[in-house]
Scaffold this active site. Sequence first.
Site, PDB file in Angstrom:
ATOM      1  N   TYR A 188       0.850  -1.210   0.000  1.00 62.99           N
ATOM      2  CA  TYR A 188       0.000   0.000   0.000  1.00 62.99           C
ATOM      3  C   TYR A 188       0.876   1.247   0.000  1.00 62.99           C
ATOM      4  O   TYR A 188       0.702   2.149  -0.825  1.00 62.99           O
ATOM      5  CB  TYR A 188      -0.917  -0.018   1.229  1.00 62.99           C
ATOM      6  CG  TYR A 188      -1.647   1.281   1.456  1.00 62.99           C
ATOM      7  CD1 TYR A 188      -2.688   1.682   0.627  1.00 62.99           C
ATOM      8  CD2 TYR A 188      -1.296   2.130   2.521  1.00 62.99           C
ATOM      9  CE1 TYR A 188      -3.356   2.890   0.838  1.00 62.99           C
ATOM     10  CE2 TYR A 188      -1.963   3.326   2.739  1.00 62.99           C
ATOM     11  CZ  TYR A 188      -2.988   3.703   1.895  1.00 62.99           C
ATOM     12  OH  TYR A 188      -3.640   4.892   2.095  1.00 62.99           O
TER      13      TYR A 188
HETATM   14  N1  LIG Z   1      -8.660   6.866   6.219  1.00 64.80           N
HETATM   15  C1  LIG Z   1      -7.346   6.963   6.466  1.00 64.80           C
HETATM   16  O1  LIG Z   1      -6.886   6.811   7.613  1.00 64.80           O
HETATM   17  C2  LIG Z   1      -6.387   7.320   5.367  1.00 64.80           C
HETATM   18  C3  LIG Z   1      -5.072   7.634   5.708  1.00 64.80           C
HETATM   19  C4  LIG Z   1      -4.165   7.934   4.705  1.00 64.80           C
HETATM   20  C5  LIG Z   1      -4.573   7.972   3.385  1.00 64.80           C
HETATM   21  N2  LIG Z   1      -5.852   7.668   3.072  1.00 64.80           N
HETATM   22  C6  LIG Z   1      -6.264   7.750   1.665  1.00 64.80           C
HETATM   23  O2  LIG Z   1      -7.386   8.626   1.590  1.00 64.80           O
HETATM   24  C7  LIG Z   1      -8.264   8.215   0.548  1.00 64.80           C
HETATM   25  C8  LIG Z   1      -9.650   8.014   1.097  1.00 64.80           C
HETATM   26  O3  LIG Z   1      -9.589   6.972   2.068  1.00 64.80           O
HETATM   27  P1  LIG Z   1     -10.876   6.463   2.845  1.00 64.80           P
HETATM   28  O4  LIG Z   1     -10.465   6.169   4.226  1.00 64.80           O
HETATM   29  O5  LIG Z   1     -12.003   7.356   2.585  1.00 64.80           O
HETATM   30  O6  LIG Z   1     -11.110   5.059   2.107  1.00 64.80           O
HETATM   31  P2  LIG Z   1     -12.441   4.422   1.533  1.00 64.80           P
HETATM   32  O7  LIG Z   1     -12.071   3.021   1.151  1.00 64.80           O
HETATM   33  O8  LIG Z   1     -13.560   4.611   2.479  1.00 64.80           O
HETATM   34  O9  LIG Z   1     -12.728   5.291   0.236  1.00 64.80           O
HETATM   35  C9  LIG Z   1     -12.179   5.018  -1.025  1.00 64.80           C
HETATM   36  C10 LIG Z   1     -13.322   4.916  -2.021  1.00 64.80           C
HETATM   37  O10 LIG Z   1     -12.757   4.747  -3.316  1.00 64.80           O
HETATM   38  C11 LIG Z   1     -13.545   3.801  -4.037  1.00 64.80           C
HETATM   39  N3  LIG Z   1     -12.667   3.189  -5.035  1.00 64.80           N
HETATM   40  C12 LIG Z   1     -11.596   2.382  -4.801  1.00 64.80           C
HETATM   41  N4  LIG Z   1     -11.037   2.014  -5.958  1.00 64.80           N
HETATM   42  C13 LIG Z   1     -11.749   2.633  -6.946  1.00 64.80           C
HETATM   43  C14 LIG Z   1     -11.656   2.631  -8.355  1.00 64.80           C
HETATM   44  N5  LIG Z   1     -10.723   1.909  -8.986  1.00 64.80           N
HETATM   45  N6  LIG Z   1     -12.542   3.359  -9.067  1.00 64.80           N
HETATM   46  C15 LIG Z   1     -13.515   4.061  -8.431  1.00 64.80           C
HETATM   47  N7  LIG Z   1     -13.660   4.081  -7.096  1.00 64.80           N
HETATM   48  C16 LIG Z   1     -12.784   3.381  -6.366  1.00 64.80           C
HETATM   49  C17 LIG Z   1     -14.041   2.831  -2.997  1.00 64.80           C
HETATM   50  O11 LIG Z   1     -15.232   2.164  -3.384  1.00 64.80           O
HETATM   51  C18 LIG Z   1     -14.247   3.726  -1.778  1.00 64.80           C
HETATM   52  O12 LIG Z   1     -15.584   4.135  -1.667  1.00 64.80           O
HETATM   53  C19 LIG Z   1      -7.614   6.977  -0.055  1.00 64.80           C
HETATM   54  O13 LIG Z   1      -6.818   7.378  -1.138  1.00 64.80           O
HETATM   55  C20 LIG Z   1      -6.734   6.445   1.061  1.00 64.80           C
HETATM   56  O14 LIG Z   1      -5.677   5.676   0.568  1.00 64.80           O
HETATM   57  C21 LIG Z   1      -6.783   7.340   4.033  1.00 64.80           C
HETATM   58  O1  LIG Z   2      -2.156   6.984   7.964  1.00 64.74           O
HETATM   59  C1  LIG Z   2      -2.164   6.235   6.997  1.00 64.74           C
HETATM   60  O2  LIG Z   2      -1.520   6.488   6.004  1.00 64.74           O
HETATM   61  C2  LIG Z   2      -2.945   4.948   7.023  1.00 64.74           C
HETATM   62  O3  LIG Z   2      -3.804   4.973   8.158  1.00 64.74           O
HETATM   63  C3  LIG Z   2      -4.524   3.795   8.347  1.00 64.74           C
HETATM   64  O4  LIG Z   2      -3.618   2.734   8.616  1.00 64.74           O
HETATM   65  P1  LIG Z   2      -3.272   2.371  10.125  1.00 64.74           P
HETATM   66  O5  LIG Z   2      -2.600   3.492  10.816  1.00 64.74           O
HETATM   67  O6  LIG Z   2      -2.573   1.053  10.077  1.00 64.74           O
HETATM   68  O7  LIG Z   2      -4.734   2.276  10.770  1.00 64.74           O
HETATM   69  P2  LIG Z   2      -5.494   1.061  11.465  1.00 64.74           P
HETATM   70  O8  LIG Z   2      -5.596  -0.093  10.573  1.00 64.74           O
HETATM   71  O9  LIG Z   2      -6.747   1.611  12.016  1.00 64.74           O
HETATM   72  O10 LIG Z   2      -4.511   0.682  12.677  1.00 64.74           O
HETATM   73  C4  LIG Z   2      -4.267   1.609  13.731  1.00 64.74           C
HETATM   74  C5  LIG Z   2      -3.349   0.974  14.750  1.00 64.74           C
HETATM   75  O11 LIG Z   2      -4.009  -0.141  15.352  1.00 64.74           O
HETATM   76  C6  LIG Z   2      -3.211  -1.301  15.240  1.00 64.74           C
HETATM   77  N1  LIG Z   2      -4.088  -2.484  15.085  1.00 64.74           N
HETATM   78  C7  LIG Z   2      -4.820  -2.637  13.953  1.00 64.74           C
HETATM   79  C8  LIG Z   2      -5.674  -3.696  13.817  1.00 64.74           C
HETATM   80  C9  LIG Z   2      -5.761  -4.641  14.847  1.00 64.74           C
HETATM   81  O12 LIG Z   2      -6.526  -5.636  14.791  1.00 64.74           O
HETATM   82  N2  LIG Z   2      -4.998  -4.460  15.962  1.00 64.74           N
HETATM   83  C10 LIG Z   2      -4.166  -3.400  16.110  1.00 64.74           C
HETATM   84  O13 LIG Z   2      -3.488  -3.277  17.150  1.00 64.74           O
HETATM   85  C11 LIG Z   2      -2.299  -1.080  14.071  1.00 64.74           C
HETATM   86  O14 LIG Z   2      -1.117  -1.843  14.237  1.00 64.74           O
HETATM   87  C12 LIG Z   2      -2.050   0.423  14.154  1.00 64.74           C
HETATM   88  O15 LIG Z   2      -0.999   0.651  15.059  1.00 64.74           O
HETATM   89  C13 LIG Z   2      -5.384   3.479   7.128  1.00 64.74           C
HETATM   90  O16 LIG Z   2      -5.992   2.204   7.253  1.00 64.74           O
HETATM   91  C14 LIG Z   2      -4.584   3.508   5.853  1.00 64.74           C
HETATM   92  O17 LIG Z   2      -5.472   3.417   4.761  1.00 64.74           O
HETATM   93  C15 LIG Z   2      -3.841   4.802   5.806  1.00 64.74           C
HETATM   94  O18 LIG Z   2      -3.125   4.964   4.675  1.00 64.74           O
END
Ligand SMILES: NC(=O)c1ccc[n+]([C@@H]2O[C@H](COP(=O)([O-])OP(=O)(O)OC[C@H]3O[C@@H](n4cnc5c(N)ncnc54)[C@H](O)[C@@H]3O)[C@@H](O)[C@H]2O)c1
Ligand SMILES: O=C(O)[C@H]1O[C@H](OP(=O)(O)OP(=O)(O)OC[C@H]2O[C@@H](n3ccc(=O)[nH]c3=O)[C@H](O)[C@@H]2O)[C@H](O)[C@@H](O)[C@@H]1O
Length: 378
Positions: A188
Site C-alpha cells: 500500500y
Molecule cells: N482513512 C485513512 O486513515 C487514510 C489515511 C491515509 C490515506 N488515506 C487515503 O485517503 C483516501 C480516502 O480513504 P478512505 O479512508 O475514505 O477510504 P475508503 O475506502 O472509504 O474510500 C475510497 C473509495 O474509493 C472507491 N474506489 C476504490 N477504488 C476505486 C476505483 N478503482 N474506481 C472508483 N472508485 C474506487 C471505494 O469504493 C471507496 O468508496 C484513499 O486514497 C486512502 O488511501 C486514508
Molecule cells: O495513515 C495512513 O496512512 C494509514 O492509516 C490507516 O492505517 P493504520 O494506521 O494502520 O490504521 P489502522 O488499521 O486503524 O490501525 C491503527 C493501529 O491499530 C493497530 N491495530 C490494527 C488492527 C488490529 O486488529 N490491531 C491493532 O493493534 C495497528 O497496528 C495500528 O498501530 C489506514 O488504514 C490507511 O489506509 C492509511 O493509509
Amino acid sequence: FQSFVDSGSRYLTASWGGIQWEKQVRTSAQIHRSGGISVLVTGATGFVGSHVSLALRKRGDGVVGLDNFNNYYDPSLKRARMSLLSSRGIFVVEGDLNDGKLLSKLFDVVAFTHVMHLAAQAGVRYALENPQSYVHSNIAGLVNLLETCKAANPQPAVVWASSSSVYGLNEKVPFSESDRTDQPASLYAATKKAGEEITHTYNHIYGLAITGLRFFTVYGPWGRPDMAYFSFTRNILQGKPITIYRGKNRVDLARDFTFIDDIVKGCLGSLDSSGKSTGSGGKKRGSAPYRIFNLGNTSPVTVPILVDILEKHLKVKAKRNFVEMPGNGDVPFTHANISSARREFGYKPTTDLETGLKKFVRWYLSYYGYNTKAKLVQ
Ligand SMILES: NC(=O)c1ccc[n+]([C@@H]2O[C@H](COP(=O)([O-])OP(=O)(O)OC[C@H]3O[C@@H](n4cnc5c(N)ncnc54)[C@H](O)[C@@H]3O)[C@@H](O)[C@H]2O)c1
Ligand SMILES: O=C(O)[C@H]1O[C@H](OP(=O)(O)OP(=O)(O)OC[C@H]2O[C@@H](n3ccc(=O)[nH]c3=O)[C@H](O)[C@@H]2O)[C@H](O)[C@@H](O)[C@@H]1O
C-alpha cells in the site's frame, strides 16, 4: 497497463450516458456561490470522500462524485453515504477510475476546475491478501485519471490522497515532508509513494497543478469498518476479543490519529490554494505548482489508550489480546509535522482523540441501532 485494466474488469460498470445522466451530472456540478469551484470527487462514497463532498456542497461548490462501490468493506455503508449525498443534491456516478471513456465523457459534460482524488485501495494489511487491487486502483487508476486530466481543456487542478505510510520505517519524528520516503513497509505504502512520483511527472510534462496530501490515520463518524477504532468498537460491543499489536519488547504502537473534520478542512484549504494547471489538451504552457503536505494531528496516542477511550465511551470493557506485531505492513508509530500545511493554508487540527471518538461512538450506536446503553435494538 491494459492487462491491469482487463484484470480489474470485474470492477467496471457501464451504466452511464444518456441525456438524463448528462443532466444529472451537469446539475450536480452547478456552482451556487460567487467564486465557487466545480469539483470531481473520486471515492465520493468512501469515508473521506463523502465528508469532503458534503463540505464542498455546503459552501456552494459544484460536486460530482465517482465511485465503483467495490466490496473491500460492506458496500451498504457506501450506499448509505450515497443516500446522504443524494439528499444534498450530489450525484454520484457509479464507475471505475480505469474506465477512460467514462472519465473523458465526464470532462466533456463538465469543465471541472478541480479534481479531489480520494478513490484508492486503502488499508495496509489487506495488501497481503489482494495485492492486485492496489495496482488496479492506486497505480493504473491514478494514471488513467491523470491522462484524462492532462487531456482536458481546461485542465483541472488535482488534489489527491497520499498517505503517512510513505514514511515507512523512518525513525526521525515528527515526520516532515522533506524526510526520506524510500523505505515503505507495505505494498500500500509503495503504491502511494509511486503515486507521488507519477503525479510529479504529470506536473512536469503536462503542467498539471498537483497537491498530494499525506493523511495520518483518519477516524470519525461514517468511518471505515476495516480500521482498528471501528473494528474494535464492533468487537467490544459484541463481547468478542480484540487483537492489539505490540512492537518488540512489548512496546505499544502509536498513531497520530486525525479527526475527519480536521482532514476535511485540510482538503478544502489545499483545494483553495492549489493554483492553476497551465496546460490544455495535453500541451504544457508553463510551470504549475507541485506540492505535498502532511495532514495529521501532531499528537500521537498509543493503541491501548485508544482502547481505554473506546471502553469509556462505550461503557463496556474490552477483552484485550496482545500479540507481537506480525510482519504485515504495519509501522510502529506515526507523528506528523504540519507546519507546511499551517503556513500554506492555515491548517490547524482542533479535535483530540477523546472528543473525536465520542462523536464516532455516538454515530456508531445510532447507525447500527443500539440504544444508549449499548444494547442492540431488535
Ligand atoms: N482513512 C485513512 O486513515 C487514510 C489515511 C491515509 C490515506 N488515506 C487515503 O485517503 C483516501 C480516502 O480513504 P478512505 O479512508 O475514505 O477510504 P475508503 O475506502 O472509504 O474510500 C475510497 C473509495 O474509493 C472507491 N474506489 C476504490 N477504488 C476505486 C476505483 N478503482 N474506481 C472508483 N472508485 C474506487 C471505494 O469504493 C471507496 O468508496 C484513499 O486514497 C486512502 O488511501 C486514508
Ligand atoms: O495513515 C495512513 O496512512 C494509514 O492509516 C490507516 O492505517 P493504520 O494506521 O494502520 O490504521 P489502522 O488499521 O486503524 O490501525 C491503527 C493501529 O491499530 C493497530 N491495530 C490494527 C488492527 C488490529 O486488529 N490491531 C491493532 O493493534 C495497528 O497496528 C495500528 O498501530 C489506514 O488504514 C490507511 O489506509 C492509511 O493509509
